[in-house]
Design an enzyme around this catalytic site. Sequence first.
Site: not given
Ligand code: LLP
Length: 854
Positions: A735, A737, A773, A777, A804, A833
């Site tokens: 994890p 986030r 973000r 998104y 801009c 992020y």
């Molecule tokens: N493992 C892999 C292979 C990943 O690609 C990611 C995130 C994670 C783990 C961790 O995911 P998390 O637990 O953080 O959800 N920029 C986007 C999120 C992109 C996530 C990319 N990969 C945002 O701001 O919501």
Amino acid sequence: MKFGGTSVATLPRWKKIKELAASRRNQGARLLIVVSALSGITDALWQLSLEKNKSKRMASVGKIDARHRALLADMGVEHTTLLDTHINALCTLAESGPSQRGELVWQAQLLAHGELLSSSLGAAFLTRLGLPTQWLDARDCLSAVTLPDHNERVRLLSAIVDTRFDQTLDKRLCNLGDVLITQGFIACGNNGQTVLLGRGGSDTSASYFGALLKAIRVEIWTDVAGMFTANPRQVPGARLLRKLDYEEAQEIATTGAKVLHPRCLSPLREPRVPLLIQDTRRPELEGTLIGPQVHAHATSVKAISARNGITLVSMESVGMWKQVGFLADVFEYFRRHGLSVDLIGSAETNVTVSLDSNENLLNSNALAALGSDLAKVCRVKVIAPCAAITLVGRGMRSMLHRLSGVLAEFDQLRVHLISQSSNNLNLTFVVDEDVVDGLIPRLHELLITSGALRADDSALFGASWESVYGEDKADVSKAWWHKPAARSRLLALGMEVTPRYVYHLPTVRAQARTLKTLTVVDRLHYAVKANTHPAILHALAEEGFALECVSPGELDRATAVVPDDVPLLFTPNFASREDLKRGLASRATLTLDALYPVAHWSELFRGREIVLRVDLGRGLGHHEKVRTGGNGSKFGLPIEHIDNFLHHADTHDIVVRGLHAHLGSGVLDPNHWGEVYGQLASLAERIGSITFLNIGGGLGVPSHPGEAPLDIEALDKVLREVKMAYPHYHLWMEPGRYLVADAGVLLTRVTQIKGKGAWRYLGVDTGMNSLLRPALYGAWHEIVNLSRLEEEADGLFQIVGPICENGDVLGSDRRLPEPQEGDVMLIAQVGAYGKVMSSSYNLRGDTEEVVLKN
Ligand code: LLP
């Protein structure tokens, strides 16, 4: 101006009416006020009309009289002859009962008194407050027309009025005065008797008057600011529709929105009289304007609605193929049983139609009788209960390419019928009724993120329902930054330098400890991409976390910051040969997710143990862009290539030790990881060499007001169940986030405020360069004015940065206190992020980071 039942029921509401009427009068307009009965009175009259016992009827009249007299006393009006006259007439009607006049005639006369009474009160009150107001009997102006198929009930209780422009009426009213008040819901029948206009009758009256007089505008004053892009009860983020053309509004009113009766739009179309819906309690809100004016805008879906209680009748017959008159025969049966058909889908051997329960007052007898008749000519199947989900927007056929995400949501559902209206205004899907509640909010969001519903077009779309009416939003009072001590530290930091990210390490540690309660997870990796600040990597390594990296840069950072015994994962995607070499040279465990490297650069991996990332065929997450599974995503090896991959591995002495899947980010359903775990485990059984399974990250945090947090106990339970079936594999997760999102805030200062039409922009000293973000998104982040946290949030703002780009919006439709230049604003939940996705766009400079250790 038309006011409904609750708007005329109390003194404060009447004062509002006076204010509104006076303001229109000051603009130089002549006014006709149309009122409903006081709320509850029409129902009381209806009950009275069903009462057989005379003395009970008289007692009801007594109560109705008392209610009006009490309001009259509140109004400070001693006496009005008009009220006396109508109460006396009501008494006489109640006393006589239906006998001499015929039941329906009597009922119509009785029910008309709700409006006769309320308008009498209104005339007296407005006049007393200095706005001389003339009472007008609507029956002298609105004449019902009788159509050939109208039976007596329709003629008397649900009449239709002739709305051809009537110059003499205009003159007549002009002679009476500048402000008139009259009744909604009633008109004059062709024998001079009182008739009613049916459900939604007061709105319809206002439209009839608007059309007859060619009014400047018809204003419907009600309890909500207007029509919204979806039912706000299902979708709190539904946006106010600022402008609609008649046809779109008609579709929305017909397929869902209850705010306006569909019947009241058609009279206005030909004379091109605009109709405005506004909230009596909140007249400062702009409302919905329906008129002939809006074709100049780019096409957009305007609304999504759902109607429950739909019954489908599917008729199958081989004999119908090219048979002249088959449909005519079939529809004759529908006519015979009084059932009106709404949607139609047809094929060579099947016709399926929908029946709308509201219109048809379906009873099983009619349906059964229809079924047995139809059985004579075809095979019949009744499918119910269904729901019709409708997208409304002019030019629907030219928007299809933007609907792919929306259509994908129907993937797992049974869609019984799709219908596209021939006027190109709607697209309807009929599905099982029980799936609708969860579906509509998702579809609404997808419509916005795909650009099909152009929520960024501020000329068409106004504030969201929740920002205007919602209970006070996210419960931020529990956040670390809300505590008084933290607030003053943050304020001081914000006064020093902005923009500035601030991270709270105790929050990171607390989240880490929560995850450590997952009893069957053998190794937790922190996905460092979420936030690569050294202090955070350090703290998490101290908490016992391994690290997951996706680039040589992240690997360098990790090895520089954490001790050598902290395990590392390297999980790149489309990495170059060089990147892979660097990964292999480090102590990280490498994950591959494509054939190409093992097919073309196999010598790199000879003798090594690797992890294989597979694509389980579907993605999940808070936004389309973060879903990393399925054919639309570049991640993971498709299952059908696994054998090929293993063959290459075998040939080159590469051992596949682990299996990995990560379907996306921001998932709040604990079952998700149980499913991934089960699928990977069963694949592993097939492969043989596997010792561990990495079920990815993606653990979400509530990111919208009202969203429930991920239930970690439930997740533990789900994982334990799979572990029982496959106890021999180690279980890993990664994890990002979840660990850091809530720990970070972005401080920025107010630079200026700008008004533009009804919109107010609050400018701050950073934007999408620091926090991408929202722009990327449409992500929602709580935004507060830290300098004025205790002040009343009574302004509505768009929070924008200095970049801009029109997309440089950090938050839309936010209720905030009146700001001042230099105020410190705080944007929450940006620990994940945030900074890592910032850029130097417009050469705005780097955003600094500060770490709070306690
Ligand atoms: N493992 C892999 C292979 C990943 O690609 C990611 C995130 C994670 C783990 C961790 O995911 P998390 O637990 O953080 O959800 N920029 C986007 C999120 C992109 C996530 C990319 N990969 C945002 O701001 O919501």
